[in-house]
Design a protein around this motif. Structure first.
Motif, short mmCIF file in Angstrom:
data_model
loop_
_atom_site.label_atom_id
_atom_site.label_comp_id
_atom_site.label_asym_id
_atom_site.label_seq_id
_atom_site.Cartn_x
_atom_site.Cartn_y
_atom_site.Cartn_z
N ASP A 1 -7.38 -42.04 -13.37
CA ASP A 1 -8.15 -43.30 -12.87
C ASP A 1 -9.41 -42.69 -12.17
O ASP A 1 -9.69 -41.43 -12.11
CB ASP A 1 -7.20 -43.85 -11.66
N ALA A 2 -10.26 -43.61 -11.74
CA ALA A 2 -11.45 -43.09 -11.24
C ALA A 2 -11.97 -44.06 -10.04
O ALA A 2 -11.49 -45.09 -9.89
CB ALA A 2 -12.59 -43.34 -12.45
N VAL A 3 -12.61 -43.41 -9.50
CA VAL A 3 -13.16 -44.14 -8.03
C VAL A 3 -14.69 -44.18 -8.32
O VAL A 3 -15.47 -43.04 -8.34
CB VAL A 3 -12.84 -43.51 -6.61
N PHE A 4 -15.44 -45.25 -8.14
CA PHE A 4 -16.79 -45.37 -8.35
C PHE A 4 -17.59 -45.55 -6.97
O PHE A 4 -17.14 -46.64 -6.29
CB PHE A 4 -17.21 -46.36 -9.30
N ASP B 1 -6.25 -37.62 -11.33
CA ASP B 1 -5.19 -37.75 -12.12
C ASP B 1 -4.04 -38.31 -11.30
O ASP B 1 -3.70 -38.01 -10.22
CB ASP B 1 -4.66 -36.40 -12.59
N THR B 2 -3.36 -39.45 -11.80
CA THR B 2 -2.31 -40.04 -11.30
C THR B 2 -0.82 -40.20 -12.03
O THR B 2 -1.08 -39.64 -13.25
CB THR B 2 -2.74 -41.78 -11.14
N PRO B 3 0.12 -40.37 -11.47
CA PRO B 3 1.30 -40.46 -12.35
C PRO B 3 1.40 -41.05 -13.68
O PRO B 3 1.86 -41.04 -14.58
CB PRO B 3 2.32 -40.87 -11.30
N SER C 1 -1.26 -47.53 -7.53
CA SER C 1 -2.23 -46.96 -8.17
C SER C 1 -3.47 -46.55 -6.90
O SER C 1 -3.88 -45.55 -7.15
CB SER C 1 -3.22 -47.81 -9.10
N ALA C 2 -3.53 -47.25 -6.11
CA ALA C 2 -4.56 -47.05 -4.72
C ALA C 2 -4.12 -45.60 -4.21
O ALA C 2 -4.90 -44.64 -4.04
CB ALA C 2 -4.58 -47.91 -3.65
N ASP C 3 -2.57 -45.62 -3.97
CA ASP C 3 -2.37 -44.44 -3.47
C ASP C 3 -2.40 -43.28 -4.23
O ASP C 3 -2.77 -42.16 -3.75
CB ASP C 3 -0.68 -44.61 -3.03
N ALA C 4 -2.10 -43.49 -5.62
CA ALA C 4 -2.24 -42.26 -6.46
C ALA C 4 -3.62 -41.81 -6.43
O ALA C 4 -3.71 -40.64 -6.65
CB ALA C 4 -1.68 -42.75 -7.76
N LEU C 5 -4.50 -42.64 -6.52
CA LEU C 5 -6.07 -42.38 -6.63
C LEU C 5 -6.39 -41.53 -5.49
O LEU C 5 -7.14 -40.76 -5.73
CB LEU C 5 -6.71 -43.69 -6.85
N SER C 6 -5.66 -41.61 -4.33
CA SER C 6 -6.46 -40.98 -3.31
C SER C 6 -5.84 -39.63 -3.34
O SER C 6 -4.61 -39.31 -3.57
CB SER C 6 -5.61 -41.43 -1.94
N THR C 7 -6.81 -38.70 -3.13
CA THR C 7 -6.45 -37.17 -3.27
C THR C 7 -5.71 -36.75 -2.01
O THR C 7 -5.12 -35.58 -1.99
CB THR C 7 -7.51 -36.43 -3.78
N GLU C 8 -6.02 -37.59 -0.91
CA GLU C 8 -5.40 -37.22 0.33
C GLU C 8 -4.90 -38.45 0.93
O GLU C 8 -5.26 -39.47 0.82
CB GLU C 8 -6.45 -36.56 1.13
N ASN D 1 3.48 -51.00 -18.86
CA ASN D 1 3.11 -51.30 -20.45
C ASN D 1 1.63 -51.33 -20.33
O ASN D 1 0.94 -51.76 -21.40
CB ASN D 1 3.95 -52.58 -20.67
N GLN D 2 0.89 -51.39 -19.33
CA GLN D 2 -0.63 -51.71 -19.30
C GLN D 2 -1.31 -50.62 -19.79
O GLN D 2 -0.91 -49.32 -19.28
CB GLN D 2 -1.19 -52.08 -17.98
N ALA D 3 -2.26 -50.62 -20.58
CA ALA D 3 -3.10 -49.30 -21.27
C ALA D 3 -3.93 -48.95 -20.02
O ALA D 3 -4.44 -49.69 -19.23
CB ALA D 3 -3.91 -49.95 -22.45
N THR D 4 -4.16 -47.64 -19.83
CA THR D 4 -4.96 -47.09 -18.78
C THR D 4 -6.23 -46.54 -19.57
O THR D 4 -6.23 -46.89 -21.00
CB THR D 4 -4.49 -45.84 -17.92
N PHE D 5 -7.30 -46.41 -18.86
CA PHE D 5 -8.29 -46.00 -19.40
C PHE D 5 -8.66 -44.57 -19.47
O PHE D 5 -8.29 -43.69 -18.90
CB PHE D 5 -9.79 -46.34 -18.50
N THR D 6 -9.37 -44.14 -20.60
CA THR D 6 -9.70 -42.56 -20.81
C THR D 6 -10.69 -42.30 -20.20
O THR D 6 -11.59 -43.04 -19.56
CB THR D 6 -9.91 -42.27 -22.48
N ALA D 7 -10.85 -40.78 -19.97
CA ALA D 7 -12.01 -40.25 -19.15
C ALA D 7 -13.28 -40.63 -19.75
O ALA D 7 -14.33 -40.94 -19.05
CB ALA D 7 -11.77 -38.87 -19.18
N GLU D 8 -13.49 -40.82 -21.08
CA GLU D 8 -14.81 -41.18 -21.77
C GLU D 8 -14.95 -42.56 -21.43
O GLU D 8 -16.34 -42.90 -20.98
CB GLU D 8 -14.63 -41.07 -23.37
N GLN D 9 -13.93 -43.41 -21.30
CA GLN D 9 -14.34 -44.78 -20.77
C GLN D 9 -14.87 -44.74 -19.42
O GLN D 9 -15.78 -45.66 -19.15
CB GLN D 9 -13.21 -45.83 -21.05
#
Lengths: 328, 231
Positions: free
Chosen positions: A116-119, A110-112, A269-276, A85-93
């Motif tokens: 998401d983004a890593v800074f 991109d995650t399911p 989310s962390a796993d999903a964010l990881s590309t590998e 139910n939580q809103a995710t952020f857009t690429a612009e944000q």
């Protein structure tokens, strides 16, 4: 100088006894090389991982806040529904968030559940400053800026297991090896009791007798150090790869059975964010650097010296007249 | 040079007294022989003189110093050379190594040329000098033991049955060497022996029996009892 010459001559005299000592010392030093090089390499990996991952941050939902807003689990529990139910952020944000003096670069992933983004921060110390800036830019209170703990844990867990195996093995090798070396050396010295009695009767001081025995041990150890370094260098990489592969597998099994749904969602989310998957591709390069070589040399010499002291103390207790009379 | 003053000795853990109040003096430039039955204490006396053992009473004075109070390692290494009854050579080393090691321990420096020369005077060829001790005959080993004792040129030589394994010809040569060392080089030579021939080179002959030393004044049939000092 003549004492060293005498020690060298002694080494050539009883080849059978010295070959046995040589073999045992070689095996012990090789094991020390393998254990210590793996331990030092894993230490380096953990440190490097910690340094690099502490600069990589992501925006993650806060468990407690989400649990309360989701309402199904209550308290600190979080449900799948609540997370979804939580809103995710857009690429612009995310792009807006990344537009900061504290950020060196960023990756959009991109995650399911969306984007998401890593800074990548200029320094891990700027984490709180960066979070404060994001709050000013509109980051909701139920989100926090965190380092990539999941990725860190996934890499470090098998490495830490390998490290503890290496240090345990090292301790066992040093203690057991030391005992075996001491026993062999005591037996070898007892065989030479008469010779030592003669040398002392000729006026050679106890400490010089001890030096001869010590020098013999050190020469054997030095020779075995060179051979052991070569053999250990050859063996440590495949041994490390083998154990590490086992640790990764056992960690993966452990995770799949032990992780609760909530924990899984929290790390999702962390796993999903990881590309590998870091741990699957994890490889530790075992290189014996100068520090490791010096540590191995120091341990080996310490063992040789202790063994020498133990065996010499057995013999020099007796007065030469008693040794010679026993023989007569 | 070397004097025994009221020396007593008994073996550790026993009540059997080997010597009691023994007084003897040894001077440089002389050969002394000590004779007596087996078990009379001759070898024990040599162990005391060589600093390998310490008397239970009295004192042994070497050049004015009590042997019990000086560095006996230094004394054994530099001041004296000893020929042991059981030879006590290092069996796994060569004859040459035995001599060179002795020279090194004494601090004169291991000179292989001098060691080979010395062995040659003892009738040991350079080829045999490079053989291990165990590969040499008893007589050869005995000569090597004598060479080792004199290799570092010590002022005092103590020998326990040094000619026991030698044939007559070699015994004669070795005795000549001992005589030469004492009378020409001015050293003190003390020999424990059963051999009557060895006593022929002696300046003083002492007979020991039941811990009592008696001096022969050139006539073995007329022993002269040593005067005991009273405390």
């Amino acid at each position: 100088m003549y004492l060293l010459e005498h020690a060298m001559l002694n080494l050539g005299k009883n080849k059978g006894r010295n070959m046995l000592l040589l073999g045992i010392t070689f095996a012990i030093i090789t094991a020390i090389v393998v254990a210590l090089s793996i331990f030092n390499a894993t230490n380096l990996v953990i440190e490097e991982t910690r340094t690099s991952l502490q600069s990589a941050v992501r925006i993650v939902p806060q468990m407690q806040t989400l649990g309360e807003t989701g309402g199904t689990g209550g308290g600190q529990m979080i449900t799948g529904q609540a997370a979804q139910n939580q809103a995710t952020f857009t690429a612009e944000q995310f792009s807006d968030f990344a537009n900061s003096d504290f950020v060196l670069g960023w990756d959009l992933q991109d995650t399911p559940r969306g984007t998401d983004a890593v800074f990548y921060l200029v320094s891990p110390l700027l984490l709180s400053d960066f979070e404060a800036e994001l709050r000013e830019k509109g980051l909701p209170e139920n989100y926090a800026v965190r380092t990539d703990e999941a990725a860190f844990a996934s890499i470090v867990a098998p490495v830490e297991s390998l490290q503890s195996l290496a240090i345990t093995f090292l301790a066992v090798v040093v203690v057991l090896g030391g005992v075996i070396m001491a026993l062999l050396s005591v037996i070898a010295i007892r065989e030479r009791k008469y010779e030592i009695g003669v040398l002392r009767a000729m006026g050679l001081k106890k400490r010089k007798v001890a030096f001869v025995i010590w020098a013999e041990n050190v020469i054997i150890t030095g020779f075995c150090f060179v051979l052991g370094m070569a053999a250990g260098n050859f063996l440590s990489q495949p041994i490390s790869d083998n154990i590490l592969a086992g640790q990764i597998l056992s960690n993966a099994d452990g995770e799949s059975t032990a992780t609760t749904l909530a924990e899984r969602l929290a790390s999702e989310s962390a796993d999903a964010l990881s590309t590998e998957n870091f741990s699957e591709n994890l490889q530790i390069d075992i290189l014996i650097n100068a520090t490791t070589a010096l540590q191995i040399l120091a341990i080996s010499l310490l063992l040789a010296s202790l063994v020498g002291i133990i065996s010499v103390s057995q013999i020099t207790k007796s007065e030469p007249i008693k040794i010679l009379m026993e023989r007569t | 040079m070397l004097a025994l003053k009221n020396i007593s000795y008994k073996y550790e853990g026993t009540t059997r007294t080997i010597f009691k109040d023994v007084n003897l003096e040894f001077s440089p430039g002389k050969v002394y022989t000590i004779v007596g039955k087996s078990g009379a204490g001759k070898s024990t006396l040599l162990a005391l003189l060589s600093g390998l053992d310490v008397a239970t009473g009295g004192e042994i004075v070497y050049n004015g110093e009590n042997l019990a109070k000086i560095n006996r390692n230094h004394y054994r290494a530099r001041q004296m050379g000893m020929v042991f009854q059981s030879l006590n050579l290092i069996p796994t080393a060569t004859a040459l190594d035995n001599i060179v090691l002795s020279m090194n321990i004494s601090g004169v420096g291991g000179n292989k040329t001098r060691a080979l020369e010395l062995l040659k005077t003892m009738g040991i060829s350079p080829e045999k000098s490079r053989r291990k001790i165990l590969k040499l005959s008893g007589g050869e080993q005995q000569r090597i033991a004598i060479a080792r004792a004199i290799a570092h040129n010590p002022p005092l030589i103590v020998a326990d049955e040094p000619t026991g394994n030698l044939d007559k010809e070699t015994e004669g040569k070795v005795l000549k060497i001992f005589e030469n060392i004492a009378h020409e080089q001015g050293k003190c030579v003390i020999i424990v022996t059963h051999s009557r021939r060895v006593t022929t080179i002696a300046d003083e002959i002492w007979h020991v029996e039941k811990g009592i030393f008696r001096r022969f004044d050139g006539n073995v049939n007329a022993p002269q009892t040593q005067k005991r000092r009273r405390k």
